[in-house]
Write a protein that holds these residues in place. Structure first.
Motif, mmCIF file in Angstrom:
data_model
loop_
_atom_site.group_PDB
_atom_site.id
_atom_site.type_symbol
_atom_site.label_atom_id
_atom_site.label_comp_id
_atom_site.label_asym_id
_atom_site.label_seq_id
_atom_site.Cartn_x
_atom_site.Cartn_y
_atom_site.Cartn_z
ATOM 1 N N SER A 153 66.600 37.754 30.951
ATOM 2 C CA SER A 153 65.896 36.755 30.036
ATOM 3 C C SER A 153 64.945 37.386 29.192
ATOM 4 O O SER A 153 64.330 38.459 29.226
ATOM 5 C CB SER A 153 65.265 35.882 31.097
ATOM 6 O OG SER A 153 64.315 34.867 30.523
ATOM 7 N N ASN A 154 64.697 36.703 27.799
ATOM 8 C CA ASN A 154 63.809 37.004 26.915
ATOM 9 C C ASN A 154 62.543 35.958 27.195
ATOM 10 O O ASN A 154 61.683 36.456 26.254
ATOM 11 C CB ASN A 154 64.451 36.904 25.498
ATOM 12 C CG ASN A 154 65.437 38.012 25.500
ATOM 13 O OD1 ASN A 154 65.506 39.064 25.749
ATOM 14 N ND2 ASN A 154 66.350 37.624 24.492
ATOM 15 N N ASN A 155 62.425 35.518 28.106
ATOM 16 C CA ASN A 155 61.291 34.575 28.316
ATOM 17 C C ASN A 155 59.896 35.388 28.770
ATOM 18 O O ASN A 155 60.164 36.556 29.235
ATOM 19 C CB ASN A 155 61.565 33.642 29.639
ATOM 20 C CG ASN A 155 62.502 32.631 29.045
ATOM 21 O OD1 ASN A 155 62.873 32.066 27.817
ATOM 22 N ND2 ASN A 155 63.167 32.007 30.134
ATOM 23 N N LEU A 156 58.911 34.835 28.459
ATOM 24 C CA LEU A 156 57.602 35.335 28.865
ATOM 25 C C LEU A 156 57.701 35.270 30.216
ATOM 26 O O LEU A 156 58.019 34.243 30.889
ATOM 27 C CB LEU A 156 56.587 34.548 28.327
ATOM 28 C CG LEU A 156 56.378 34.830 26.658
ATOM 29 C CD1 LEU A 156 55.102 34.109 26.389
ATOM 30 C CD2 LEU A 156 56.091 36.492 26.353
ATOM 31 N N ASP B 64 42.095 37.272 30.667
ATOM 32 C CA ASP B 64 40.823 36.970 31.389
ATOM 33 C C ASP B 64 40.433 35.780 31.125
ATOM 34 O O ASP B 64 39.242 35.317 30.907
ATOM 35 C CB ASP B 64 39.857 37.925 31.340
ATOM 36 C CG ASP B 64 39.463 38.235 30.259
ATOM 37 O OD1 ASP B 64 39.793 37.809 29.227
ATOM 38 O OD2 ASP B 64 38.343 39.188 30.110
ATOM 39 N N HIS B 65 41.148 34.983 30.263
ATOM 40 C CA HIS B 65 40.748 33.440 29.690
ATOM 41 C C HIS B 65 41.820 32.471 29.895
ATOM 42 O O HIS B 65 43.087 33.029 30.089
ATOM 43 C CB HIS B 65 40.433 33.571 28.384
ATOM 44 C CG HIS B 65 41.544 34.278 27.459
ATOM 45 N ND1 HIS B 65 42.681 33.592 27.036
ATOM 46 C CD2 HIS B 65 41.648 35.594 26.951
ATOM 47 C CE1 HIS B 65 43.374 34.489 26.398
ATOM 48 N NE2 HIS B 65 42.888 35.863 26.466
ATOM 49 N N SER B 66 41.527 31.355 29.722
ATOM 50 C CA SER B 66 42.729 30.172 29.640
ATOM 51 C C SER B 66 43.749 30.371 28.986
ATOM 52 O O SER B 66 43.514 30.993 27.810
ATOM 53 C CB SER B 66 42.046 28.913 29.583
ATOM 54 O OG SER B 66 41.082 28.727 30.378
ATOM 55 N N LEU B 67 44.976 30.238 29.293
ATOM 56 C CA LEU B 67 46.217 30.595 28.403
ATOM 57 C C LEU B 67 47.206 29.491 28.277
ATOM 58 O O LEU B 67 47.332 28.966 29.483
ATOM 59 C CB LEU B 67 46.544 32.049 29.406
ATOM 60 C CG LEU B 67 47.661 32.803 28.848
ATOM 61 C CD1 LEU B 67 47.042 33.337 27.354
ATOM 62 C CD2 LEU B 67 47.844 33.944 29.666
ATOM 63 N N ILE B 68 48.044 29.539 27.424
ATOM 64 C CA ILE B 68 49.174 28.768 27.245
ATOM 65 C C ILE B 68 50.378 29.748 27.095
ATOM 66 O O ILE B 68 50.408 30.655 26.408
ATOM 67 C CB ILE B 68 49.359 27.848 26.000
ATOM 68 C CG1 ILE B 68 48.035 26.830 26.240
ATOM 69 C CG2 ILE B 68 50.419 27.052 25.880
ATOM 70 C CD1 ILE B 68 47.812 26.079 25.030
ATOM 71 N N PRO C 272 61.864 30.140 22.799
ATOM 72 C CA PRO C 272 62.159 31.428 22.019
ATOM 73 C C PRO C 272 61.088 31.820 21.023
ATOM 74 O O PRO C 272 60.702 31.007 20.432
ATOM 75 C CB PRO C 272 63.508 31.050 21.127
ATOM 76 C CG PRO C 272 64.253 29.900 21.933
ATOM 77 C CD PRO C 272 62.872 29.157 22.493
ATOM 78 N N GLY C 273 60.939 33.165 21.028
ATOM 79 C CA GLY C 273 59.614 33.600 20.108
ATOM 80 C C GLY C 273 58.243 33.355 20.320
ATOM 81 O O GLY C 273 57.329 33.690 19.672
ATOM 82 N N ALA C 274 58.184 32.762 21.510
ATOM 83 C CA ALA C 274 56.661 32.413 21.964
ATOM 84 C C ALA C 274 55.964 33.681 22.323
ATOM 85 O O ALA C 274 56.497 34.483 22.669
ATOM 86 C CB ALA C 274 56.618 31.262 23.007
ATOM 87 N N ALA C 275 54.728 33.498 22.175
ATOM 88 C CA ALA C 275 53.733 34.485 22.734
ATOM 89 C C ALA C 275 52.666 33.689 23.624
ATOM 90 O O ALA C 275 52.451 32.611 23.332
ATOM 91 C CB ALA C 275 53.249 35.298 21.534
ATOM 92 N N PRO C 276 51.907 34.525 24.204
ATOM 93 C CA PRO C 276 50.756 33.724 25.127
ATOM 94 C C PRO C 276 49.658 33.584 24.286
ATOM 95 O O PRO C 276 49.627 34.434 23.221
ATOM 96 C CB PRO C 276 50.419 34.955 26.102
ATOM 97 C CG PRO C 276 51.385 36.053 26.197
ATOM 98 C CD PRO C 276 52.499 35.829 24.873
ATOM 99 N N LEU D 236 52.684 19.027 21.164
ATOM 100 C CA LEU D 236 53.467 19.744 19.985
ATOM 101 C C LEU D 236 54.151 20.924 20.086
ATOM 102 O O LEU D 236 54.693 21.326 19.145
ATOM 103 C CB LEU D 236 52.338 19.912 18.917
ATOM 104 C CG LEU D 236 51.551 18.527 18.276
ATOM 105 C CD1 LEU D 236 50.386 18.852 17.436
ATOM 106 C CD2 LEU D 236 52.262 17.674 17.707
ATOM 107 N N SER D 237 54.047 21.363 21.339
ATOM 108 C CA SER D 237 54.743 22.720 21.625
ATOM 109 C C SER D 237 56.451 22.548 21.616
ATOM 110 O O SER D 237 56.865 23.727 21.327
ATOM 111 C CB SER D 237 54.460 23.138 23.079
ATOM 112 O OG SER D 237 54.966 22.461 24.123
ATOM 113 N N GLY D 238 56.943 21.511 21.679
ATOM 114 C CA GLY D 238 58.267 21.368 21.806
ATOM 115 C C GLY D 238 58.968 21.614 23.186
ATOM 116 O O GLY D 238 60.230 21.693 23.279
#
Length: 125
Positions: free
Chosen positions: A8-11, A29-33, A38-42, A63-65
């Motif tokens: 898988s190429n998923n995070l 060490d902080h809140s995160l999305i 595809p192509g997403a980064a944290p 709005l993230s899809g």
């Protein structure tokens, strides 16, 4: 018969602990999305306490899809105010709320299934 696991190429959320989350080998060490799209980064989520949340934080998620948003509410389960969820409801995006450790585990399962999922993980300072 296929003997090797699918790649898988998923995070992937590799680990988490009090005050940190590790995604694809990188510690935050902080809140995160985190997104399985595809192509997403944290990405940093500009919230450091549950009490700071506002509708705009959920608009970003809408709005993230994604077809589903998981909200990790920190070390204990806390539910967002219904008014905050309007952007998600208007777009027909589901929301699940759980504590941050459970949200990490659930994200990994859904991402591995190929679901379009985004997890917003609250790390309280």
């Amino acid at each position: 018969m296929k003997l090797q696991p699918d790649k898988s190429n998923n995070l992937t959320i590799n680990a988490y602990g009090q005050g940190w989350i590790e995604v694809n080998g990188q510690k935050f060490d902080h809140s995160l999305i985190v997104s399985s799209l595809p192509g997403a980064a944290p990405n940093a989520w500009e919230v450091s306490r549950f009490e700071e949340l506002k509708p705009e934080n959920f608009e970003t998620l809408a709005l993230s899809g994604a077809e589903l948003v998981i909200f990790g509410s920190g070390p204990r389960l806390r539910f967002p105010q219904p008014g905050w969820l309007r952007p998600l409801i208007e777009r027909g995006i589901g929301l699940e709320t759980m504590d941050t450790p459970a949200a990490c585990r659930t994200y990994n399962i859904l991402a591995s299934e190929g679901r379009k999922v985004v997890v917003a993980l609250l790390q309280e300072a």
